[in-house]
Write a protein that holds these residues in place. Structure first.
Motif, PDB file in Angstrom:
ATOM      1  N   VAL A  87      39.077  80.058 -66.590  1.00  0.00           N
ATOM      2  CA  VAL A  87      39.606  81.017 -65.619  1.00  0.00           C
ATOM      3  C   VAL A  87      39.910  80.334 -64.290  1.00  0.00           C
ATOM      4  O   VAL A  87      40.794  80.780 -63.546  1.00  0.00           O
ATOM      5  CB  VAL A  87      38.623  82.196 -65.424  1.00  0.00           C
ATOM      6  CG1 VAL A  87      37.401  81.780 -64.644  1.00  0.00           C
ATOM      7  CG2 VAL A  87      39.308  83.366 -64.730  1.00  0.00           C
ATOM      8  N   MET A  88      39.234  79.240 -63.980  1.00  0.00           N
ATOM      9  CA  MET A  88      39.545  78.483 -62.769  1.00  0.00           C
ATOM     10  C   MET A  88      40.940  77.881 -62.852  1.00  0.00           C
ATOM     11  O   MET A  88      41.647  77.771 -61.851  1.00  0.00           O
ATOM     12  CB  MET A  88      38.499  77.382 -62.546  1.00  0.00           C
ATOM     13  CG  MET A  88      37.134  77.920 -62.108  1.00  0.00           C
ATOM     14  SD  MET A  88      35.813  76.678 -62.092  1.00  0.00           S
ATOM     15  CE  MET A  88      36.304  75.672 -60.696  1.00  0.00           C
ATOM     16  N   LYS A  89      41.357  77.520 -64.043  1.00  0.00           N
ATOM     17  CA  LYS A  89      42.700  76.964 -64.231  1.00  0.00           C
ATOM     18  C   LYS A  89      43.773  78.021 -64.016  1.00  0.00           C
ATOM     19  O   LYS A  89      44.857  77.740 -63.510  1.00  0.00           O
ATOM     20  CB  LYS A  89      42.828  76.367 -65.631  1.00  0.00           C
ATOM     21  CG  LYS A  89      41.987  75.124 -65.871  1.00  0.00           C
ATOM     22  CD  LYS A  89      42.168  74.625 -67.292  1.00  0.00           C
ATOM     23  CE  LYS A  89      41.315  73.407 -67.580  1.00  0.00           C
ATOM     24  NZ  LYS A  89      41.462  72.948 -68.977  1.00  0.00           N
ATOM     25  N   GLU A  94      40.294  87.863 -59.771  1.00  0.00           N
ATOM     26  CA  GLU A  94      39.568  89.052 -60.225  1.00  0.00           C
ATOM     27  C   GLU A  94      38.764  88.754 -61.484  1.00  0.00           C
ATOM     28  O   GLU A  94      37.616  89.177 -61.622  1.00  0.00           O
ATOM     29  CB  GLU A  94      40.540  90.214 -60.464  1.00  0.00           C
ATOM     30  CG  GLU A  94      41.106  90.817 -59.191  1.00  0.00           C
ATOM     31  CD  GLU A  94      40.019  91.239 -58.222  1.00  0.00           C
ATOM     32  OE1 GLU A  94      39.065  91.936 -58.660  1.00  0.00           O
ATOM     33  OE2 GLU A  94      40.094  90.867 -57.038  1.00  0.00           O
ATOM     34  N   MET A  95      39.369  88.028 -62.422  1.00  0.00           N
ATOM     35  CA  MET A  95      38.650  87.652 -63.636  1.00  0.00           C
ATOM     36  C   MET A  95      37.513  86.694 -63.304  1.00  0.00           C
ATOM     37  O   MET A  95      36.432  86.760 -63.894  1.00  0.00           O
ATOM     38  CB  MET A  95      39.605  87.010 -64.640  1.00  0.00           C
ATOM     39  CG  MET A  95      38.944  86.614 -65.959  1.00  0.00           C
ATOM     40  SD  MET A  95      38.147  88.013 -66.800  1.00  0.00           S
ATOM     41  CE  MET A  95      39.598  88.977 -67.258  1.00  0.00           C
ATOM     42  N   PHE A  96      37.755  85.810 -62.330  1.00  0.00           N
ATOM     43  CA  PHE A  96      36.719  84.871 -61.898  1.00  0.00           C
ATOM     44  C   PHE A  96      35.513  85.645 -61.367  1.00  0.00           C
ATOM     45  O   PHE A  96      34.369  85.375 -61.741  1.00  0.00           O
ATOM     46  CB  PHE A  96      37.277  83.948 -60.810  1.00  0.00           C
ATOM     47  CG  PHE A  96      36.328  82.875 -60.360  1.00  0.00           C
ATOM     48  CD1 PHE A  96      36.416  81.581 -60.868  1.00  0.00           C
ATOM     49  CD2 PHE A  96      35.328  83.146 -59.424  1.00  0.00           C
ATOM     50  CE1 PHE A  96      35.534  80.586 -60.454  1.00  0.00           C
ATOM     51  CE2 PHE A  96      34.440  82.169 -59.005  1.00  0.00           C
ATOM     52  CZ  PHE A  96      34.552  80.889 -59.528  1.00  0.00           C
ATOM     53  N   ARG A  97      35.770  86.617 -60.487  1.00  0.00           N
ATOM     54  CA  ARG A  97      34.679  87.421 -59.930  1.00  0.00           C
ATOM     55  C   ARG A  97      33.929  88.163 -61.030  1.00  0.00           C
ATOM     56  O   ARG A  97      32.698  88.222 -61.033  1.00  0.00           O
ATOM     57  CB  ARG A  97      35.231  88.415 -58.901  1.00  0.00           C
ATOM     58  CG  ARG A  97      35.724  87.796 -57.606  1.00  0.00           C
ATOM     59  CD  ARG A  97      36.042  88.865 -56.583  1.00  0.00           C
ATOM     60  NE  ARG A  97      36.519  88.276 -55.334  1.00  0.00           N
ATOM     61  CZ  ARG A  97      37.785  88.077 -55.051  1.00  0.00           C
ATOM     62  NH1 ARG A  97      38.736  88.428 -55.921  1.00  0.00           N
ATOM     63  NH2 ARG A  97      38.149  87.522 -53.894  1.00  0.00           N
ATOM     64  N   SER A 125      39.132  78.951 -54.136  1.00  0.00           N
ATOM     65  CA  SER A 125      38.241  79.517 -53.134  1.00  0.00           C
ATOM     66  C   SER A 125      38.146  81.014 -53.364  1.00  0.00           C
ATOM     67  O   SER A 125      39.121  81.744 -53.187  1.00  0.00           O
ATOM     68  CB  SER A 125      38.760  79.229 -51.720  1.00  0.00           C
ATOM     69  OG  SER A 125      37.884  79.763 -50.754  1.00  0.00           O
ATOM     70  N   VAL A 126      36.963  81.466 -53.795  1.00  0.00           N
ATOM     71  CA  VAL A 126      36.742  82.875 -54.104  1.00  0.00           C
ATOM     72  C   VAL A 126      35.440  83.313 -53.437  1.00  0.00           C
ATOM     73  O   VAL A 126      34.414  82.663 -53.584  1.00  0.00           O
ATOM     74  CB  VAL A 126      36.656  83.123 -55.625  1.00  0.00           C
ATOM     75  CG1 VAL A 126      36.344  84.592 -55.901  1.00  0.00           C
ATOM     76  CG2 VAL A 126      37.953  82.715 -56.308  1.00  0.00           C
ATOM     77  N   GLY A 127      35.493  84.421 -52.730  1.00  0.00           N
ATOM     78  CA  GLY A 127      34.301  84.964 -52.101  1.00  0.00           C
ATOM     79  C   GLY A 127      33.864  86.256 -52.769  1.00  0.00           C
ATOM     80  O   GLY A 127      34.696  87.090 -53.133  1.00  0.00           O
TER      81      GLY A 127
END
Length: 284
Positions: A87-89, A94-97, A125-127
Motif C-alpha cells: 500500500v505504500m507503493k 486512506e488504505m494505509f491508515r 507521509s501519513v498522519g
C-alpha cells in the motif's frame, strides 16, 4: 467489536518513593521538575510504559523500544514495510491508515506520524490522530531530590590499577512524591481509527498496571505504585461535561496536621461527583 460510543475521562494517581521516575537527559538525568519544584513525568514516558504493558499482554505495538522489542525489526520503517509495503507503493493514504489502525493497537489508540523518504515507496507521509490523549503527570507538592555519587568496583578499560572517569557517576532520586496524570478518550476520533470499547478496557487495565515489570536501578521494585485510577464514562459521544471540568472534580490535599508528606496515606483524595457522572474508582 463496536467502536467506542461514550466519551471517557480518567485520572491516574501514583506515588514515587526513593526513585527516579523520569530523568531529564539534558540535565544530568535528574528527575524532571517544573520551575517551582514540582515533579514531572512526560506524557511520552507514560505512553511508553502503557505500550510496554500492552505488548506484554500480546497486543501488536508499532512503537517498540529496544528493551521490549518482540520482533526482528529495528526501525519503524522496517516494521511498517513488513505490513504496508504494497500500500505504500500505491500512495493510497486512506488504505494505509485503515491497515495501520487494524494492525497496531498503539496506532489506533495514540495515533502516529508515518514519515518515510525514498525507498521503494518513493516517500510517504501519513498522519493518524488517535482518540487516547494523556497529559504529563505532576506532583501535588514540590519534591525533594537526593543525589549521590556512585562508583563501579571494576574499571571498564585499562589494567584495573586506576579508577577511570567511567567508574564514577551520579544517581538521583525523588524522596517522595504523589503525582497525578489526566487523560481522555474521544469517540469522534475513535470512529476514524476503529478504536473500540474493548480497546478502552485494555487501555484501562494497562494504566492500572502501568508500573508492573518496570523496575530498574533507577526505579526499584515497589518504588512506584498506582494509588488510584479514576475512570469517568460519559453517557454520550460529546460527554455531559468538558474534560477540564471533570478533571477538576478530583481534589488531592495533605491531611490536617501533615506538614511534609511521606506516603500516599498522608493525603486525602476525594472526587466531587457531577450530576449523572460518577467515576469508577480502581486500585489493586
Amino acid at each position: 467489536m463496536s467502536v467506542l460510543e461514550n466519551k471517557i475521562d480518567f485520572a491516574l494517581v501514583f506515588s514515587v518513593k526513593n526513585a527516579n521516575p523520569n530523568g531529564d537527559p539534558l540535565n544530568g538525568n535528574i528527575p524532571r521538575m517544573t520551575l517551582d519544584g514540582h515533579g514531572e513525568l512526560s506524557d511520552v514516558c507514560l505512553k511508553r510504559k502503557i505500550r510496554n504493558r500492552l505488548l506484554e499482554s500480546g497486543e501488536k505495538i508499532f512503537v517498540q523500544s529496544d528493551d521490549y522489542r518482540k520482533d526482528e525489526f529495528r526501525s519503524l520503517r522496517n516494521r511498517a514495510e513488513s505490513v504496508l509495503k504494497d500500500v505504500m507503493k500505491t500512495k493510497d493514504e486512506e488504505m494505509f491508515r485503515k491497515q495501520a489502525n487494524e494492525t497496531w493497537f498503539d496506532v489506533r489508540s495514540f495515533g502516529q506520524v508515518f514519515a518515510f523518504s525514498g525507498g521503494e515507496g518513493k516517500g510517504l507521509s501519513v498522519g493518524i490522530r488517535g482518540p487516547v490523549s494523556i497529559q504529563a503527570a505532576f506532583s501535588i507538592d514540590p519534591v525533594n531530590v537526593t543525589s549521590m555519587q556512585i562508583t563501579k568496583s571494576v574499571s571498564s578499560e585499562g589494567d584495573g590499577t586506576k579508577r577511570g572517569s567511567d567508574t564514577m557517576g551520579m544517581k538521583h532520586s525523588v524522596d517522595f512524591g504523589l503525582y497525578v496524570a489526566y487523560g481522555s478518550i474521544n469517540p469522534q476520533l475513535a470512529e476514524l481509527t476503529g478504536f473500540s470499547d474493548d480497546d478502552s478496557e485494555k487501555i484501562k487495565n494497562a494504566i492500572l498496571h502501568i508500573f508492573d515489570n518496570d523496575a530498574s536501578s533507577a526505579r526499584p521494585e515497589g518504588s512506584m505504585e498506582v494509588v488510584k485510577l479514576y475512570w469517568w464514562k460519559h453517557n454520550s459521544k460529546a460527554g455531559q461535561y468538558s474534560s477540564a471540568k471533570v478533571h477538576r472534580t478530583l481534589e488531592i490535599k495533605k491531611k490536617d496536621g501533615i506538614k511534609e508528606a511521606k506516603s500516599a496515606a498522608d493525603y486525602e483524595i476525594i472526587t466531587n461527583d457531577l450530576p449523572d457522572l460518577k467515576p469508577e474508582e480502581l486500585s489493586f
